[in-house]
Design a protein around this motif. Structure first.
Motif, PDB file in Angstrom:
ATOM      1  N   SER A  25       0.823  -1.208   0.000  1.00  0.00           N
ATOM      2  CA  SER A  25       0.000   0.000   0.000  1.00  0.00           C
ATOM      3  C   SER A  25       0.860   1.261   0.000  1.00  0.00           C
ATOM      4  N   LYS A  28       2.495   1.631  -3.398  1.00  0.00           N
ATOM      5  CA  LYS A  28       1.459   2.150  -4.291  1.00  0.00           C
ATOM      6  C   LYS A  28       1.303   3.661  -4.113  1.00  0.00           C
ATOM      7  N   GLU A  32       1.861   6.634  -6.856  1.00  0.00           N
ATOM      8  CA  GLU A  32       0.819   7.623  -7.150  1.00  0.00           C
ATOM      9  C   GLU A  32       1.368   9.038  -7.061  1.00  0.00           C
ATOM     10  N   TRP A  93       6.258  -5.868  -5.536  1.00  0.00           N
ATOM     11  CA  TRP A  93       5.375  -4.919  -6.211  1.00  0.00           C
ATOM     12  C   TRP A  93       5.079  -5.353  -7.645  1.00  0.00           C
ATOM     13  N   GLU A 285      -7.437   1.835  -7.572  1.00  0.00           N
ATOM     14  CA  GLU A 285      -6.482   2.389  -8.537  1.00  0.00           C
ATOM     15  C   GLU A 285      -6.742   3.878  -8.683  1.00  0.00           C
TER      16      GLU A 285
END
Length: 487
Positions: A25, A28, A32, A93, A285
């Protein structure tokens, strides 16, 4: 009732420890921020030695040094030839991403489940074959769900790049007793007619899910009836945070499919990251739609209109180079509950004929459950054929260029080259079809006159039809329409 795709998706999370999920997480969130905030990357590159401190300022608990191959240009070679043992977090990942792609591909197969009427199945497979050769790289991401529902009329978003040119908002479908009864009946009919393929459905299209404050009630009904929780894509996750959190809680409880937040600008990215923790968004997403992110927009809908008018002052649309020409994904039924409207649709490359990137085959209206069922059945009977109709005009798809040859002819487009044996008749069937002025029965009659076997010619024509190279878009009634001008 769960499907193979659902079980696979749940296992992505269940087989990992809480610590691994937490790490994923935060990786991610790092990615982002990397893609949606140019200043973040600039700060990292300026001071790599203190990159962990920089990441922590954004609430990211992962050492950027541990994932250098994901963001530092010096490690481009790694992306092609990963040395997984040297970078365990990166390996984890990449494996996670591979599993998400595998799940996406499974969703396309879900529409083939046993109870789908054979005629529907054949029609859908033909649309998939056509899209795979007509849409280029875009086709890889299209899963061709068989049904989608809209729970609002119009959209409040007004995104400049909207590939569906969503019209102005005219209200939402309230979850009243009567509406809930019809809704559950409609989903039940879809589940009855299409079996587990109904699990591919979702509850938005050219609308914003969060415009309906009772959206989660409809989702819960869908899950109870079909065993699948529909995906949610929203550009307004902060509009009604309690509603968004209820939707995320449904995801946490059922884990059927990932959700998506469209991020319109860096300010919204900041707000989303402030409102939701990395762990809360692991199953979401973030689709970076900001101009800063530089991701090309589909050349469809409003973005296409801007490009054609010369109003695009950046490379976000121009960068697509016409390769990404639709965001539509449904090959089946688009059901708008407030309007009581059903459209039979399928993705196409956006054009003057179909500016929104999907073809409307036919549309019908319904007010009652019986009318809904009858409309579905009539659409299937009228338009989903397993072979060519005798009176159907025969011509090659508009995007295919015909090149005569003997004993083969060629069909070429930007993305495909077919070499087709043309030896079932003394005359060239390719030449006859390329002329585009005869029906199927007339083509067969013409070939028989020259000494061909009628059954052999008919079989050859059906094979061409099933490969998706024969034009099915022969009806002009619904062409040239957009969501904004059909209110």
């Amino acid at each position: 009732m769960s499907s193979t795709a659902t079980e696979y998706y749940r296992n992505i999370f269940d087989r990992r420890t809480s610590g691994q999920l937490r790490t994923l997480s935060h990786v991610k969130r790092f990615m982002e921020r990397l893609h949606g905030d140019n200043a973040f990357l600039a700060a990292l590159l300026e001071d790599v030695e203190n990159s962990r401190t920089i990441a922590e300022r954004y609430g990211i608990d992962v050492d950027p040094v541990d994932i250098l191959p994901l963001w530092h240009k010096s490690y481009d070679k790694y992306r092609k030839e990963p040395e997984r043992a040297a970078w365990p977090v990166v390996a984890m990942w990449l494996e996670y991403l591979q599993e998400l792609v595998a799940h996406r591909d499974m969703l396309r197969e879900e529409g083939k489940m046993a109870k789908v009427p054979p005629r529907f199945q054949t029609w859908r497979e033909r649309q998939i074959l056509r899209c795979d050769t007509e849409l280029g790289a875009t086709a890889q991401s299209i899963t061709h769900p068989i049904i989608a529902f809209e729970l609002s009329d119009g959209c409040t978003g007004e995104c400049w790049f909207c590939g569906l040119s969503a019209g102005p908002f005219h209200g939402y479908y309230q979850y009243t007793d009567d509406h809930a009864k019809l809704w559950r009946g409609v989903v039940g009919v879809a589940s009855e007619l299409f079996g587990s393929a109904a699990r591919t459905g979702f509850c938005y299209f050219g609308t914003e899910p969060m415009d309906n404050p009772q959206y989660d009630c409809f989702l819960q009904d869908y899950y109870q009836i079909t065993g699948a929780l529909p995906q949610t894509t929203t550009a307004a996750p902060l509009k009604d945070q309690p509603l968004t959190r209820r939707v995320l809680e449904l995801f946490r409880r059922h884990r059927c499919v990932p959700n998506r937040f469209s991020v319109l600008n860096r300010q919204q990215l900041d707000q989303i990251h402030a409102a939701f923790s990395p762990e809360e968004l692991l199953g979401v997403e973030l689709v970076q739609q900001s101009k800063e992110a530089g991701i090309p927009k589909a050349l469809a809908g409003r973005a296409r209109k801007q490009k054609l008018r010369g109003e695009d002052s950046n490379d976000v649309v121009a960068g697509s180079d016409n390769n990404h020409t639709t965001i539509a994904c449904v090959s089946g039924f688009l059901v708008n509950m407030p309007r009581g409207e059903i459209k039979l649709v399928t993705p196409v490359a956006a054009s003057d004929r179909w500016p929104l990137g999907y073809r409307i085959v036919e549309k019908r209206l319904f007010k009652t459950l019986d009318e809904f069922r009858e409309s579905l059945e009539r659409l299937i009977d009228d338009h989903m054929h397993e072979s060519l109709l005798p009176n159907q005009m025969i011509r090659f798809r508009r995007d295919l260029q015909y090149e005569a040859g003997n004993p083969h002819f060629h069909l070429r487009s930007r993305y495909v080259h077919y070499t087709v044996a043309d030896n079932v008749a003394p005359i060239s069937l390719g030449d006859i079809i390329a002329s585009g002025d005869l029906t199927a029965s007339q083509v067969i009659a013409r070939a028989v006159t020259d000494g061909s076997n009628a059954l052999r010619v008919a079989s050859w024509l059906d094979d061409m039809f099933m490969k998706g190279v024969i034009e099915e878009d022969l009806d002009d009634r619904f062409a040239y329409q957009t969501s904004e001008d059909t209110k």
